[in-house]
Design a protein around this motif. Sequence first.
Motif, short mmCIF file in Angstrom:
data_model
loop_
_atom_site.label_atom_id
_atom_site.label_comp_id
_atom_site.label_asym_id
_atom_site.label_seq_id
_atom_site.Cartn_x
_atom_site.Cartn_y
_atom_site.Cartn_z
N ARG A 187 -28.92 21.62 -0.39
CA ARG A 187 -30.01 22.26 0.32
C ARG A 187 -31.11 22.64 -0.67
N VAL A 188 -32.29 22.11 -0.45
CA VAL A 188 -33.42 22.38 -1.32
C VAL A 188 -34.49 23.08 -0.49
N SER A 189 -35.08 24.10 -1.05
CA SER A 189 -36.16 24.82 -0.38
C SER A 189 -37.49 24.28 -0.89
N VAL A 190 -38.41 24.05 0.02
CA VAL A 190 -39.73 23.57 -0.36
C VAL A 190 -40.69 24.75 -0.34
N TRP A 227 -32.70 29.59 -10.85
CA TRP A 227 -32.74 28.36 -10.07
C TRP A 227 -33.95 27.55 -10.49
N SER A 228 -33.76 26.25 -10.59
CA SER A 228 -34.86 25.40 -11.05
C SER A 228 -35.91 25.18 -9.97
N LEU A 229 -37.14 25.04 -10.42
CA LEU A 229 -38.27 24.68 -9.58
C LEU A 229 -38.79 23.35 -10.09
N ASN A 230 -38.86 22.36 -9.23
CA ASN A 230 -39.35 21.04 -9.62
C ASN A 230 -40.54 20.67 -8.76
N ARG A 231 -41.60 20.24 -9.42
CA ARG A 231 -42.81 19.87 -8.71
C ARG A 231 -42.57 18.62 -7.85
N ARG A 232 -42.94 18.71 -6.57
CA ARG A 232 -42.86 17.55 -5.66
C ARG A 232 -44.17 16.78 -5.70
N ASN A 266 -48.84 17.84 -5.92
CA ASN A 266 -49.80 18.82 -6.42
C ASN A 266 -49.77 20.17 -5.70
N THR A 267 -49.18 20.21 -4.51
CA THR A 267 -49.22 21.46 -3.75
C THR A 267 -47.85 21.96 -3.31
N SER A 268 -46.76 21.40 -3.83
CA SER A 268 -45.46 21.91 -3.42
C SER A 268 -44.40 21.74 -4.52
N TRP A 269 -43.37 22.56 -4.39
CA TRP A 269 -42.28 22.61 -5.35
C TRP A 269 -40.96 22.61 -4.59
N GLU A 270 -39.90 22.17 -5.26
CA GLU A 270 -38.55 22.25 -4.71
C GLU A 270 -37.77 23.30 -5.49
N LEU A 271 -37.19 24.23 -4.78
CA LEU A 271 -36.33 25.25 -5.37
C LEU A 271 -34.90 24.79 -5.15
N THR A 272 -34.14 24.66 -6.22
CA THR A 272 -32.76 24.18 -6.11
C THR A 272 -31.80 25.29 -6.54
N PRO A 273 -31.07 25.88 -5.57
CA PRO A 273 -30.06 26.88 -5.92
C PRO A 273 -28.88 26.24 -6.67
N LEU A 274 -27.89 27.04 -6.98
CA LEU A 274 -26.72 26.53 -7.68
C LEU A 274 -26.10 25.38 -6.90
N ARG A 275 -25.67 24.36 -7.63
CA ARG A 275 -25.00 23.23 -6.99
C ARG A 275 -23.67 23.68 -6.41
N ASP A 276 -23.22 22.96 -5.41
CA ASP A 276 -21.92 23.22 -4.77
C ASP A 276 -21.84 24.60 -4.13
N THR A 277 -22.99 25.16 -3.72
CA THR A 277 -23.00 26.48 -3.10
C THR A 277 -23.93 26.47 -1.89
N ILE A 278 -23.44 27.05 -0.81
CA ILE A 278 -24.24 27.25 0.40
C ILE A 278 -24.46 28.75 0.52
N TYR A 279 -25.70 29.16 0.68
CA TYR A 279 -26.04 30.58 0.80
C TYR A 279 -26.40 30.89 2.24
#
Length: 178
Positions: free
Chosen positions: A27-30, A114-119, A121-134
């Motif tokens: 699950r990645v948050s945009v 948690w890492s933030l990776n650029r998608r 110019n106007t958005s990023w992906e927030l990636t929580p810990l792997r193997d975890t559902i919050y």
Amino acid sequence: MSEESTREAGNSPTLGENQPVNALPLRVSVVNSVRPNPDQVSAAFLQACADSEESLRGRDLFKSAQSLIVFNHIVVTRVQHKGSQHWAEIQIDELASLAGTKADVHKRSERQRWSLNRRDNTSWELTPLRDTIYLPLPVAVRVLAHELAQLTEDSPDPASRTQEKAELARVLNALLEK
């Protein structure tokens, strides 16, 4: 285990030798922002958590390859941009967890990065810990209650999966008392 611990994305504990294979997609948050701030990161994460409720219904949470963390409060304390590395520092107050066939009711506060990776110019992906559902508390109560009802309905033998039903009932009871 300490009340506060720090874990970085990707360094999550394993569930053991006999890991189940019933995994949800990561699950990645945009975050829609040129340069996200803590409030935007938090809002995107909470929206992704709410959106995951439907995908969890009907899944056997005891056979999931991912841990499930129930939380009642999350704060993005800082968003950091250094060169090509970007991350969000998270403070999350956990109430319970479900990993494999073990349910644990606990109250602890954890700091995570948690890492933030650029998608683009106007958005990023927030990636929580792997193997975890919050899951936030209200969503978790609905998902776990549905899982308990499903286990009860699907069992022709009332004694089957008794331990799992008891674990879910115990966790639900604790969560509802909060």
